[in-house]
Scaffold this motif. Structure first.
Motif, PDB file in Angstrom:
ATOM      1  N   LYS A  22       0.826  -1.211   0.000  1.00  9.38           N
ATOM      2  CA  LYS A  22       0.000   0.000   0.000  1.00  9.38           C
ATOM      3  C   LYS A  22       0.858   1.258   0.000  1.00  9.38           C
ATOM      4  O   LYS A  22       0.529   2.247  -0.648  1.00  9.38           O
ATOM      5  CB  LYS A  22      -0.918  -0.003   1.218  1.00  9.38           C
ATOM      6  CG  LYS A  22      -2.102  -0.941   1.007  1.00  9.38           C
ATOM      7  CD  LYS A  22      -3.229  -0.619   1.950  1.00  9.38           C
ATOM      8  CE  LYS A  22      -4.434  -1.483   1.589  1.00  9.38           C
ATOM      9  NZ  LYS A  22      -5.095  -2.010   2.781  1.00  9.38           N
TER      10      LYS A  22
ATOM     11  N   THR B 170       2.131   2.566  -3.321  1.00 12.52           N
ATOM     12  CA  THR B 170       1.216   3.256  -4.225  1.00 12.52           C
ATOM     13  C   THR B 170       0.931   4.692  -3.785  1.00 12.52           C
ATOM     14  O   THR B 170       0.242   5.417  -4.497  1.00 12.52           O
ATOM     15  CB  THR B 170      -0.129   2.503  -4.294  1.00 12.52           C
ATOM     16  OG1 THR B 170      -0.697   2.465  -2.978  1.00 12.52           O
ATOM     17  CG2 THR B 170       0.052   1.089  -4.798  1.00 12.52           C
ATOM     18  N   LEU B 171       1.455   5.091  -2.609  1.00 13.26           N
ATOM     19  CA  LEU B 171       1.169   6.443  -2.119  1.00 13.26           C
ATOM     20  C   LEU B 171       1.884   7.493  -2.965  1.00 13.26           C
ATOM     21  O   LEU B 171       3.029   7.317  -3.340  1.00 13.26           O
ATOM     22  CB  LEU B 171       1.644   6.593  -0.677  1.00 13.26           C
ATOM     23  CG  LEU B 171       0.692   6.275   0.465  1.00 13.26           C
ATOM     24  CD1 LEU B 171       1.312   6.697   1.770  1.00 13.26           C
ATOM     25  CD2 LEU B 171      -0.637   6.955   0.266  1.00 13.26           C
ATOM     26  N   GLU B 172       1.174   8.614  -3.209  1.00 12.07           N
ATOM     27  CA  GLU B 172       1.803   9.723  -3.930  1.00 12.07           C
ATOM     28  C   GLU B 172       2.747  10.495  -3.004  1.00 12.07           C
ATOM     29  O   GLU B 172       3.905  10.709  -3.314  1.00 12.07           O
ATOM     30  CB  GLU B 172       0.706  10.680  -4.411  1.00 12.07           C
ATOM     31  CG  GLU B 172      -0.132  10.144  -5.545  1.00 12.07           C
ATOM     32  CD  GLU B 172       0.453  10.517  -6.891  1.00 12.07           C
ATOM     33  OE1 GLU B 172       0.837  11.690  -7.051  1.00 12.07           O
ATOM     34  OE2 GLU B 172       0.525   9.639  -7.767  1.00 12.07           O
ATOM     35  N   ASP B 173       2.199  10.877  -1.836  1.00 16.23           N
ATOM     36  CA  ASP B 173       2.940  11.743  -0.929  1.00 16.23           C
ATOM     37  C   ASP B 173       3.581  10.903   0.175  1.00 16.23           C
ATOM     38  O   ASP B 173       2.885  10.332   1.004  1.00 16.23           O
ATOM     39  CB  ASP B 173       1.971  12.771  -0.333  1.00 16.23           C
ATOM     40  CG  ASP B 173       2.691  13.721   0.606  1.00 16.23           C
ATOM     41  OD1 ASP B 173       3.936  13.772   0.538  1.00 16.23           O
ATOM     42  OD2 ASP B 173       2.021  14.386   1.402  1.00 16.23           O
ATOM     43  N   GLN B 174       4.914  10.838   0.160  1.00 15.41           N
ATOM     44  CA  GLN B 174       5.596   9.958   1.100  1.00 15.41           C
ATOM     45  C   GLN B 174       6.030  10.667   2.382  1.00 15.41           C
ATOM     46  O   GLN B 174       6.656  10.054   3.234  1.00 15.41           O
ATOM     47  CB  GLN B 174       6.848   9.367   0.427  1.00 15.41           C
ATOM     48  CG  GLN B 174       6.552   8.420  -0.715  1.00 15.41           C
ATOM     49  CD  GLN B 174       6.258   7.011  -0.215  1.00 15.41           C
ATOM     50  OE1 GLN B 174       6.513   6.688   0.911  1.00 15.41           O
ATOM     51  NE2 GLN B 174       5.717   6.183  -1.097  1.00 15.41           N
ATOM     52  N   SER B 175       5.674  11.964   2.530  1.00 19.49           N
ATOM     53  CA  SER B 175       6.311  12.715   3.615  1.00 19.49           C
ATOM     54  C   SER B 175       5.943  12.173   4.989  1.00 19.49           C
ATOM     55  O   SER B 175       6.808  11.986   5.846  1.00 19.49           O
ATOM     56  CB  SER B 175       5.959  14.194   3.514  1.00 19.49           C
ATOM     57  OG  SER B 175       4.582  14.338   3.309  1.00 19.49           O
TER      58      SER B 175
ATOM     59  N   GLY C 250      10.359   4.184   0.277  1.00 19.49           N
ATOM     60  CA  GLY C 250       9.888   5.202  -0.658  1.00 19.49           C
ATOM     61  C   GLY C 250      10.832   6.382  -0.786  1.00 19.49           C
ATOM     62  O   GLY C 250      10.861   7.059  -1.806  1.00 19.49           O
ATOM     63  N   ASN C 251      11.619   6.649   0.252  1.00 20.19           N
ATOM     64  CA  ASN C 251      12.465   7.843   0.244  1.00 20.19           C
ATOM     65  C   ASN C 251      13.883   7.456   0.682  1.00 20.19           C
ATOM     66  O   ASN C 251      14.409   7.954   1.673  1.00 20.19           O
ATOM     67  CB  ASN C 251      11.855   8.873   1.201  1.00 20.19           C
ATOM     68  CG  ASN C 251      12.399  10.253   0.967  1.00 20.19           C
ATOM     69  OD1 ASN C 251      13.339  10.410   0.180  1.00 20.19           O
ATOM     70  ND2 ASN C 251      11.846  11.238   1.639  1.00 20.19           N
TER      71      ASN C 251
END
Lengths: 502, 115
Positions: free
Chosen positions: A198, A201-206, A269-270
């Motif tokens: 899940k 698929t996130l746009e905003d990883q902050s 993600g980052n």
């Protein structure tokens, strides 16, 4: 692949703890027999799981009551979990044997074995769980038992340090729950495979990155990374040798394992931000840990401060985040688990003979106790990274990874740390085993030190074996690392198990 | 409602932190208990506070408004763990007081070099 096999590493220690509890007050040898058999069976189960996942493709999954992921509770064992479970059982056998022959009866008869197996249950549970909330529960089981082991005997030093250890860990458990709450509020799931899928698929990883850093603090407190290691050196010095060996060899590695698990499966993600922080922290942990050890003149304290610098190596590979780096981390965890436990047991044997832990009060033990001396030297050289022992190959893989990633400063930090490790290991050998023999206490003559040695030598032999057979060992570590770098293997395996869905 | 609870969580954390920074053993333990209550409330709040039906599908009809059951299950587990840890901490503090004769962390600090 769905199987019930991976519940055994949790169930066997649990049953052993219960049985040993009922044997309290009877002949202590009964508890020893039960404990010994259970430890051997655990090793067998570990090897069995290991042989099933050795190809680096299979992930063994267990779904409780047939509820499919992400609805039910899931246990999952990939190659890394299997390696950890096997190595922990191996180390546990050595520590248990050492406590059979060395632990004072007041401690041994006062629920030592039940608590010991509660720790094993928590540790193994953390390795095989596939659900991040259950990771928290297993951590708590392990910590609760470790508080008891830490304070068992109630010497003044133990009481003082246990209280600090307890408060630090209560705080970190609170932070753990906060992180879980944030994660659940964002994603609505706590199954690790589902979370990973899940979050990808996130746009905003902050907000995910914030969560990741909170988890880093939690696992950093357990694994003792910079600047959260302040509780470790004092706490691990106080309990007797087999307990200190277990703490030093196994408990910090659970924190490191959890860190590797979440930072390869969930929080990827980052990478440029999170893993760089891990890398910087790794360098600081290594350097400060080793400098702390250089100034000490107490055998056990040097060893416990060295745990910190070794944790630095373990998360260095994670920070590099390449196949070679992770393979190096895994190798270093395995190597350090064996060698650090061995060193603590050698320390226990030395303290048994000399009755002191201060280096300046020892000397010249080599002529009277040659096996102890040379055995210690082998383990110490392995820790410092001298070929052909296991420490050389794990550091070699880590250094190679840093060259491949063009990261020369971390390589320099690792090399400097290695040099100072060698320095303080030689210092111990020099003060304790060389030089003018210092007078020994009278009871030293009555100690049959031969019976203390088998468990130490078992671990030294494992270290030599890992070094001599480095080709296949590195090969397996590479497979485990490749599996970690491709989280979809894990996700697909967990989500594919059929079962009741909602 | 979420806002009110959030403020309450903040207050609990403030009290907890203040107590944990004190030097008395008992206050530290009570402080950590406050903090763990704060986290439990937080767990409940992230599952959205609302009144509704239980999350059960009756005759194939799904309830449009249902309460998320998972935070409650998590809280139950966390309460049990927190209870056990606090109980152990209280016993340990009492034993420290008996053996060392102090309940002040400053005075029980001891010297790193003494054994």
């Amino acid at each position: 692949m769905s199987t019930n096999l991976i519940t055994l590493p949790i169930i066997i220690p649990m049953l052993t703890a219960i049985i040993c509890m009922f044997l309290h007050g009877r002949d202590i040898r009964l508890q020893r027999v039960v404990a010994g058999i259970s430890a051997l069976v655990s090793l067998g189960v570990g090897v069995c799981i290991f042989s099933r996942v050795i190809d680096g493709e299979t992930v063994l999954v267990f779904t409780a009551s047939g509820w499919a992921a992400p609805f039910g509770i899931v246990l999952a064992a990939d190659l890394l979990s299997a390696i950890m479970v096997t190595m922990v059982s191996l180390v546990s056998i050595a520590c248990l044997y050492f406590s059979f022959v060395s632990l004072d009866s007041a401690r041994e008869e006062n629920y030592f074995y039940p608590v010991w197996f509660c720790i094993m249950m928590g540790v193994n549970g953390s390795f095989v769980t596939g659900d991040i909330f259950n990771l928290y529960v297993m951590f708590e089981i392990m910590l609760m038992a470790s508080y008891v082991l830490c304070v068992l005997g109630c010497s003044h030093g133990q009481l003082r340090e246990s209280f600090k250890y307890l408060i630090v860990n209560m705080l970190s458990s609170t932070i753990f729950v906060i992180a879980l709450a944030l994660l659940y509020g964002m994603m609505g799931t706590l199954n690790m495979a589902d979370l990973s899928a899940k979050i990808a698929t996130l746009e905003d990883q902050s907000l995910v990155t914030v969560c990741a850093m909170i988890f880093f603090v939690v696992f950093g407190l357990k694994g003792a990374v910079f600047p959260l290691y302040f509780w470790l050196p004092r706490t691990y010095v106080e309990p007797p040798a087999p307990i200190a060996a277990m703490f030093g060899g196994v408990l910090t590695k659970v924190g490191v394992y959890s860190m590797i698990r979440v930072f390869t499966l969930i929080f990827v993600g980052n990478v440029a931000y999170t893993h760089n922080i891990i890398l910087i922290v790794a360098a600081l942990t290594m350097m400060l840990g080793v400098f702390g050890a250089v100034s000490q003149f107490n055998f056990k304290r040097i060893l416990s401060i060295h745990i910190i610098s070794q944790v630095g190596y373990m998360i260095m590979g994670l920070g590099l985040y390449t196949v070679w780096g992770l393979a190096g981390s895994i190798l270093h965890i395995v190597h350090n688990m064996v060698v650090k436990t061995g060193l603590f047991l050698f320390e226990g044997a030395t303290e048994e003979i000399t009755g002191t832990g201060e280096l300046k009060n020892m000397g010249g033990l080599l002529s009277k106790y040659p096996w102890l001396g040379w055995g210690f030297l082998a383990a110490a050289m392995s820790l410092a990274g001298v070929p052909p022992l296991s420490g050389f190959f794990s550091k070699f893989v880590l250094l190679r990874a840093s060259v491949e990633a063009d990261n020369y400063w971390i390589m320099a930090a690792a090399l400097i740390t290695g040099f100072f490790t060698l320095f303080s290991m030689v210092k111990i050998f020099f003060y304790t085993f060389w030089g003018e023999p210092k007078p020994l206490p009278e009871k030293a003559a009555t100690i049959n030190y031969g019976k203390l040695l088998p468990s130490c030598f078992m671990l030294v032999l494992v270290s030599v074996g890992l070094g001599v057979a480095s080709q296949p060992v590195i090969e397996i570590a590479m497979r485990a690392a490749t599996q970690l770098m491709n989280p979809e293997i894990y996700i697909n395996a967990v989500m594919a198990v059929p079962g009741i869905r909602g | 409602m979420e806002l009110l609870i959030s403020i309450l969580i903040g207050i609990l954390f403030a009290i907890g932190t203040y107590m944990m920074l004190s030097r008395k053993l008992l206050r530290i333990i009570i402080g950590s208990a406050f903090m763990s209550h704060g986290t439990l409330l937080m767990l409940m709040t992230v599952g959205k506070l609302k009144r509704g039906a239980p999350p059960i599908v009756v005759n194939g009809v799904e309830n449009p408004v249902y309460v998320d059951p998972i935070p409650q299950a998590l809280i139950l587990t966390a309460i049990v763990i927190g209870f056990a840890t606090t109980a152990f901490a209280l016993v340990l503090a009492y034993r420290c007081y008996q053996e060392l004769g102090v309940d002040d962390t400053e005075r029980m600090r001891g010297n790193f070099d003494e054994h």
